[in-house]
Motif scaffolding. Structure first.
Motif, mmCIF file in Angstrom:
data_model
loop_
_atom_site.group_PDB
_atom_site.id
_atom_site.type_symbol
_atom_site.label_atom_id
_atom_site.label_comp_id
_atom_site.label_asym_id
_atom_site.label_seq_id
_atom_site.Cartn_x
_atom_site.Cartn_y
_atom_site.Cartn_z
ATOM 1 N N LEU A 112 0.833 -1.204 0.000
ATOM 2 C CA LEU A 112 0.000 0.000 0.000
ATOM 3 C C LEU A 112 0.869 1.257 0.000
ATOM 4 N N MET A 113 1.960 1.230 0.737
ATOM 5 C CA MET A 113 2.867 2.376 0.770
ATOM 6 C C MET A 113 3.498 2.608 -0.600
ATOM 7 N N ILE A 114 3.960 1.533 -1.216
ATOM 8 C CA ILE A 114 4.580 1.638 -2.547
ATOM 9 C C ILE A 114 3.574 2.195 -3.555
ATOM 10 N N SER A 115 2.345 1.693 -3.509
ATOM 11 C CA SER A 115 1.316 2.148 -4.444
ATOM 12 C C SER A 115 1.048 3.636 -4.299
ATOM 13 N N GLN A 116 0.941 4.109 -3.064
ATOM 14 C CA GLN A 116 0.675 5.523 -2.820
ATOM 15 C C GLN A 116 1.858 6.396 -3.234
ATOM 16 N N LEU A 117 3.052 5.969 -2.906
ATOM 17 C CA LEU A 117 4.239 6.761 -3.244
ATOM 18 C C LEU A 117 4.476 6.812 -4.749
ATOM 19 N N ALA A 118 4.162 5.704 -5.446
ATOM 20 C CA ALA A 118 4.344 5.682 -6.894
ATOM 21 C C ALA A 118 3.419 6.671 -7.590
ATOM 22 N N LYS A 119 2.263 6.933 -6.981
ATOM 23 C CA LYS A 119 1.346 7.934 -7.543
ATOM 24 C C LYS A 119 1.855 9.346 -7.251
ATOM 25 N N GLN A 120 2.441 9.517 -6.086
ATOM 26 C CA GLN A 120 2.923 10.838 -5.686
ATOM 27 C C GLN A 120 4.256 11.189 -6.343
ATOM 28 N N ILE A 158 10.452 5.733 -7.184
ATOM 29 C CA ILE A 158 10.302 4.840 -6.043
ATOM 30 C C ILE A 158 10.933 3.489 -6.366
ATOM 31 N N LEU A 159 11.752 2.987 -5.422
ATOM 32 C CA LEU A 159 12.319 1.642 -5.538
ATOM 33 C C LEU A 159 11.712 0.766 -4.446
ATOM 34 N N ALA A 160 11.106 -0.342 -4.856
ATOM 35 C CA ALA A 160 10.593 -1.336 -3.918
ATOM 36 C C ALA A 160 11.593 -2.483 -3.855
ATOM 37 N N ILE A 161 11.988 -2.869 -2.653
ATOM 38 C CA ILE A 161 12.926 -3.975 -2.470
ATOM 39 C C ILE A 161 12.221 -5.068 -1.681
ATOM 40 N N ASP A 162 12.057 -6.232 -2.302
ATOM 41 C CA ASP A 162 11.441 -7.367 -1.631
ATOM 42 C C ASP A 162 12.556 -8.218 -1.031
ATOM 43 N N SER A 197 6.541 -11.671 -1.841
ATOM 44 C CA SER A 197 5.111 -11.369 -1.949
ATOM 45 C C SER A 197 4.816 -10.145 -2.806
ATOM 46 N N LEU A 198 5.746 -9.206 -2.911
ATOM 47 C CA LEU A 198 5.447 -7.936 -3.583
ATOM 48 C C LEU A 198 5.026 -8.094 -5.046
ATOM 49 N N PRO A 199 5.663 -8.976 -5.834
ATOM 50 C CA PRO A 199 5.177 -9.120 -7.216
ATOM 51 C C PRO A 199 3.702 -9.488 -7.276
ATOM 52 N N TYR A 200 3.260 -10.321 -6.343
ATOM 53 C CA TYR A 200 1.863 -10.761 -6.311
ATOM 54 C C TYR A 200 0.942 -9.625 -5.893
ATOM 55 N N THR A 201 1.274 -8.946 -4.784
ATOM 56 C CA THR A 201 0.381 -7.904 -4.279
ATOM 57 C C THR A 201 0.385 -6.656 -5.155
ATOM 58 N N LEU A 202 1.470 -6.446 -5.913
ATOM 59 C CA LEU A 202 1.568 -5.266 -6.774
ATOM 60 C C LEU A 202 1.242 -5.569 -8.234
ATOM 61 N N GLY A 203 0.955 -6.833 -8.532
ATOM 62 C CA GLY A 203 0.518 -7.194 -9.877
ATOM 63 C C GLY A 203 1.600 -7.128 -10.931
ATOM 64 N N ILE A 204 2.798 -7.652 -10.612
ATOM 65 C CA ILE A 204 3.907 -7.644 -11.567
ATOM 66 C C ILE A 204 4.302 -9.078 -11.877
ATOM 67 N N ASP A 205 4.395 -9.413 -13.160
ATOM 68 C CA ASP A 205 4.937 -10.702 -13.574
ATOM 69 C C ASP A 205 6.455 -10.590 -13.625
ATOM 70 N N VAL A 222 18.723 -6.655 -12.892
ATOM 71 C CA VAL A 222 17.677 -7.501 -12.320
ATOM 72 C C VAL A 222 16.570 -6.660 -11.676
ATOM 73 N N VAL A 223 16.506 -5.377 -12.002
ATOM 74 C CA VAL A 223 15.424 -4.515 -11.516
ATOM 75 C C VAL A 223 14.228 -4.649 -12.462
ATOM 76 N N HIS A 224 13.056 -4.901 -11.894
ATOM 77 C CA HIS A 224 11.827 -5.073 -12.673
ATOM 78 C C HIS A 224 11.035 -3.768 -12.677
ATOM 79 N N LYS A 225 10.417 -3.456 -13.803
ATOM 80 C CA LYS A 225 9.642 -2.220 -13.949
ATOM 81 C C LYS A 225 8.192 -2.440 -13.533
ATOM 82 N N GLY A 226 7.700 -1.558 -12.669
ATOM 83 C CA GLY A 226 6.295 -1.567 -12.286
ATOM 84 C C GLY A 226 5.612 -0.308 -12.793
ATOM 85 N N ASP A 227 4.400 -0.086 -12.360
ATOM 86 C CA ASP A 227 3.624 1.083 -12.758
ATOM 87 C C ASP A 227 4.002 2.262 -11.857
#
Length: 254
Positions: A23-31, A36-40, A46-54, A90-95
């Motif tokens: 939820l924090m990543i999603s909000q910050l990515a909009k702002q 924003i870098l998310a590190i799992d 779990s982050l790829p699943y909850t954030l919808g990234i293949d 090895v960094v994956h691109k999200g929205d």
């Protein structure tokens, strides 16, 4: 705000840390889109699943470490690039954000020199982003794994149970001791799945850090999680999202 601010999220297994981190990543990515870098750092990833990234499961720091140790051509390629650029492969691109997966913990063998190089590269990589959010392993392993050298804010997530609060207390003790070469500048407690039953005040006090926020029990969030929907689709006006927005405002403005 200066670049390179790091926020790490940890807590007892099942307390909801990965959902809160998402939820924090999603909000910050909009702002701050694309800053924003998310590190799992949890081996459950779990982050790829909850954030919808293949993601390609080979695209992890663990896989990179194996390649560096096992293949001379990878070492040669590494010698021609700064370590932060090697890790970027090895960094994956999200929205609106990037995602780095740590993968499984170390396997048997000598990885000390390689790990030092990779950690140096990650310390450099986070400087390219305004904010980095680390979803850590459950329990004290978040600290022991030493993903980053410096953490600006450590958020320890606990549910209402005495057992979860006791785990939070143990994490805080290790974190604030600044052992293993990690500097934690500030730590706070996040109470999750809050209903009308507040935990015992003395148990919260024993954790030893202030309560930064409370996430209410949220039926809409639970429904999304049960149905496997990405949490990025949650409406802005649901209680859990509003609570996370308030937590971020407190952290970022501090």
């Amino acid at each position: 705000m200066e670049k390179g601010k790091t926020i790490a999220v940890t807590g007892k297994g099942g307390a909801g840390k990965s959902i809160i981190a998402s939820l924090m990543i999603s909000q910050l990515a909009k702002q701050y889109p694309n800053e924003i870098l998310a590190i799992d750092a949890d081996s459950a990833m779990s982050l790829p699943y909850t954030l919808g990234i293949d993601v390609d499961q080979s695209g992890t720091i663990t896989a990179m470490r194996r390649a560096i140790v096992g293949y001379s051509d990878v070492k040669k390629k590494m010698n021609n690039k700064p370590m932060r650029e090697v890790i970027r492969e090895v960094v994956h691109k999200g929205d609106g954000f990037d995602l780095l997966l740590m993968g499984r913990p170390e396997e048997p063998g000598c990885y000390c020199a390689v790990n030092d190089l990779l950690r140096h590269g990650m310390d450099m990589l986070v400087q390219d982003y305004k904010i980095s959010i680390v979803d850590g392993a459950a329990g004290p392993e978040q600290i022991n794994r030493r993903v980053l050298k410096d953490v600006d804010t450590l958020l320890v997530v606990s549910d209402m149970s005495a057992r979860s609060l006791e785990t939070a207390r143990g994490i805080v003790e290790i974190a604030l001791a600044n052992e293993n070469g990690i500097s934690v500048r500030k730590a706070g407690l996040v109470l999750n799945r809050v209903r009308d039953d507040e935990p015992l005040h003395e148990l919260v006090e024993k954790v030893g850090v202030p309560v930064i926020g409370k996430i209410p029990e949220d039926g809409i969030l639970n429904k999304y999680d049960r149905e496997g929907k990405t949490l990025r689709e949650l409406p802005e006006d649901v209680p859990s999202v509003k609570a996370v927005q308030q937590i971020l405002q407190t952290i970022i403005n501090d």
